[in-house]
Design an enzyme around this catalytic site. Structure first.
Site, PDB file in Angstrom:
ATOM      1  N   CYS A 115       0.818  -1.225   0.000  1.00  0.00           N
ATOM      2  CA  CYS A 115       0.000   0.000   0.000  1.00  0.00           C
ATOM      3  C   CYS A 115       0.843   1.263   0.000  1.00  0.00           C
ATOM      4  CB  CYS A 115      -0.928   0.007   1.205  1.00  0.00           C
ATOM      5  SG  CYS A 115      -2.004  -1.426   1.233  1.00  0.00           S
ATOM      6  N   HIS A 264      -3.668   6.975   1.311  1.00  0.00           N
ATOM      7  CA  HIS A 264      -3.986   5.609   0.917  1.00  0.00           C
ATOM      8  C   HIS A 264      -5.420   5.303   1.335  1.00  0.00           C
ATOM      9  CE1 HIS A 264      -3.985   1.428   0.254  1.00  0.00           C
ATOM     10  NE2 HIS A 264      -3.979   1.104   1.530  1.00  0.00           N
ATOM     11  N   ASN A 294     -10.071  -0.944  -1.576  1.00  0.00           N
ATOM     12  CA  ASN A 294      -8.629  -0.757  -1.409  1.00  0.00           C
ATOM     13  C   ASN A 294      -7.908  -1.338  -2.631  1.00  0.00           C
ATOM     14  OD1 ASN A 294      -5.950  -0.818  -0.640  1.00  0.00           O
ATOM     15  ND2 ASN A 294      -6.328  -1.688   1.392  1.00  0.00           N
TER      16      ASN A 294
END
Ligand code: UT7
Length: 337
Positions: A115, A264, A294
């Site tokens: 990430c 993020h 995500n």
């Protein structure tokens, strides 16, 4: 000798056409729209068809970024590809992307910071440009998570969270200009392998005994992601806030100076908490998790493209980035867009 600076000259993104709402997932996953929205903010995510690979999503995002930068694709002299879901174990997805773009011959890096991949990649691209080594770097974050999710009720805690997508940016060089001109300012990067197994995919891997993968590992579902959600959540809030505070302080900036924050996208509640701790007005944070879930290394460039499209991000704005993910890895960047 020229004093080179880097800046983002183009941005593009792509998600597969097929969207899956929380209601779609309710049918097979013993979950609910209410649970997913309350705990994460996610409303839908896009999942790729079987015949699509991660580098295919990256091609589409890259083409948009190249057009946006108004350069010829042959002006690109380096590729950095951030992904945890490459087309194959090796070679790197960057090589497949390069071939599909017809850019054979230039260097292609794959980086594995999950990430935080886009921020790590941005710092690499920035450093390459500042040394004068490259002039136009294609920096991509792309993922196909859908093929690595346990889409049975047993895997619901992880599988509802992740989506497929790609974001790409062109990082270009120019001679140093004024403070208000577009340029990448600084980065703060970290990792702590003590937490490597709090969010990971165990197999295939060379640490698994005699086999990288075998039937027992498949039966134990070791080829799917495992996450200790609460631990990850806690550390994400703490580390993203810490890193962002450090980056702002080391550039003598305050929250007021920053026009937009792109974080993020793992959980809307994580970003809300970071905003609360840092005293960031909600309207300064651009979130996309509602629409995409995500998408790991793709979240920040995907958000950048959407923020431009939505009129929320314009040239000259001061932008703060922050991310946290598996590794643990985390970091932040400050740039004048
Ligand atoms: O991008 C990389 C970084 N990743 C992250 O930053 C993710 C960080 N973690 C999180 O975002 C949150 O921890 C989650 C969204 C993953 C989970 O939220 P939570 O509030 O921490 O829930 P939990 O894991 O503690 O689970 C609470 C309950 C459990 O039931 P019981 O034991 O209370 O009866 C779970 O079984 O929710 C249940 N649950 C679900 N229920 C419906 C877990 N997943 C689901 C689901 N649908 N998908």
């Amino acid at each position: 000798m020229a004093n080179w600076q880097s800046y983002i000259s183009g941005v593009g993104a792509f998600v597969p056409e097929k969207a899956f709402t929380n209601f779609d997932l309710e049918k097979t996953l013993d979950t609910s729209d209410e649970w997913i929205q309350q705990r994460t903010g996610i409303v839908k995510r896009h999942w790729a068809d079987d015949d699509v690979a991660t580098s295919d999503l990256a091609v589409k995002a890259s083409e948009e970024a190249i057009a946006d930068a108004k350069i010829d694709k042959h002006d690109i002299d380096c590729i950095i590809f951030a992904t945890l879901s490459p087309d194959h174990d090796f070679p790197g997805a960057g090589c497949f992307l390069q071939e599909k773009l017809g850019l054979n011959g230039i260097p292609a890096f794959d980086i594995r910071q999950q990430c935080t991949g886009y921020i790590y990649g941005l710092s690499m691209a920035d450093a390459f440009i500042k040394t004068g080594q490259y002039k136009n770097i294609l920096l991509v974050g792309a993922e196909i998570h859908s093929k690595g999710l346990d889409r049975t009720p047993e895997g619901r805690n992880v599988s509802v969270l992740f989506g497929d997508g790609a974001g790409a940016t062109i990082i270009s060089s120019k001679e140093s200009g004024g403070d208000n001109d577009s340029h990448i300012i600084s980065h703060d990067l970290h990792a702590d392998g003590a937490f490597a197994k709090e969010l990971w995919i165990p197999a295939p891997g060379t640490a698994n005994g005699a086999d990288r993968i075998n039937q027992t590992m498949l039966d134990e579902k070791l080829n799917f992601g495992f996450m200790n959600g609460r631990t990850v959540f806690m550390h994400a809030v703490k580390r993203m806030s810490e890193s962002l505070a450090f980056t702002l302080k080391s550039n003598n900036c305050t929250i007021d100076d920053v026009d937009l924050f792109l974080f993020h996208q793992a959980n809307l509640r994580i970003n809300d908490k970071v905003g609360e701790i840092m005293g960031i007005p909600a309207e300064k944070v651009f979130n996309t998790i509602q629409d995409y879930g995500n998408t790991t290394a793709a979240t920040i460039p995907l958000g950048m493209r959407d923020a431009v499209k939505a009129g929320r991000l314009e040239k000259g704005m001061l932008v703060g980035l922050a991310a946290f993910g598996s590794g643990f890895t985390w970091g932040s960047s400050l740039l004048r867009y």
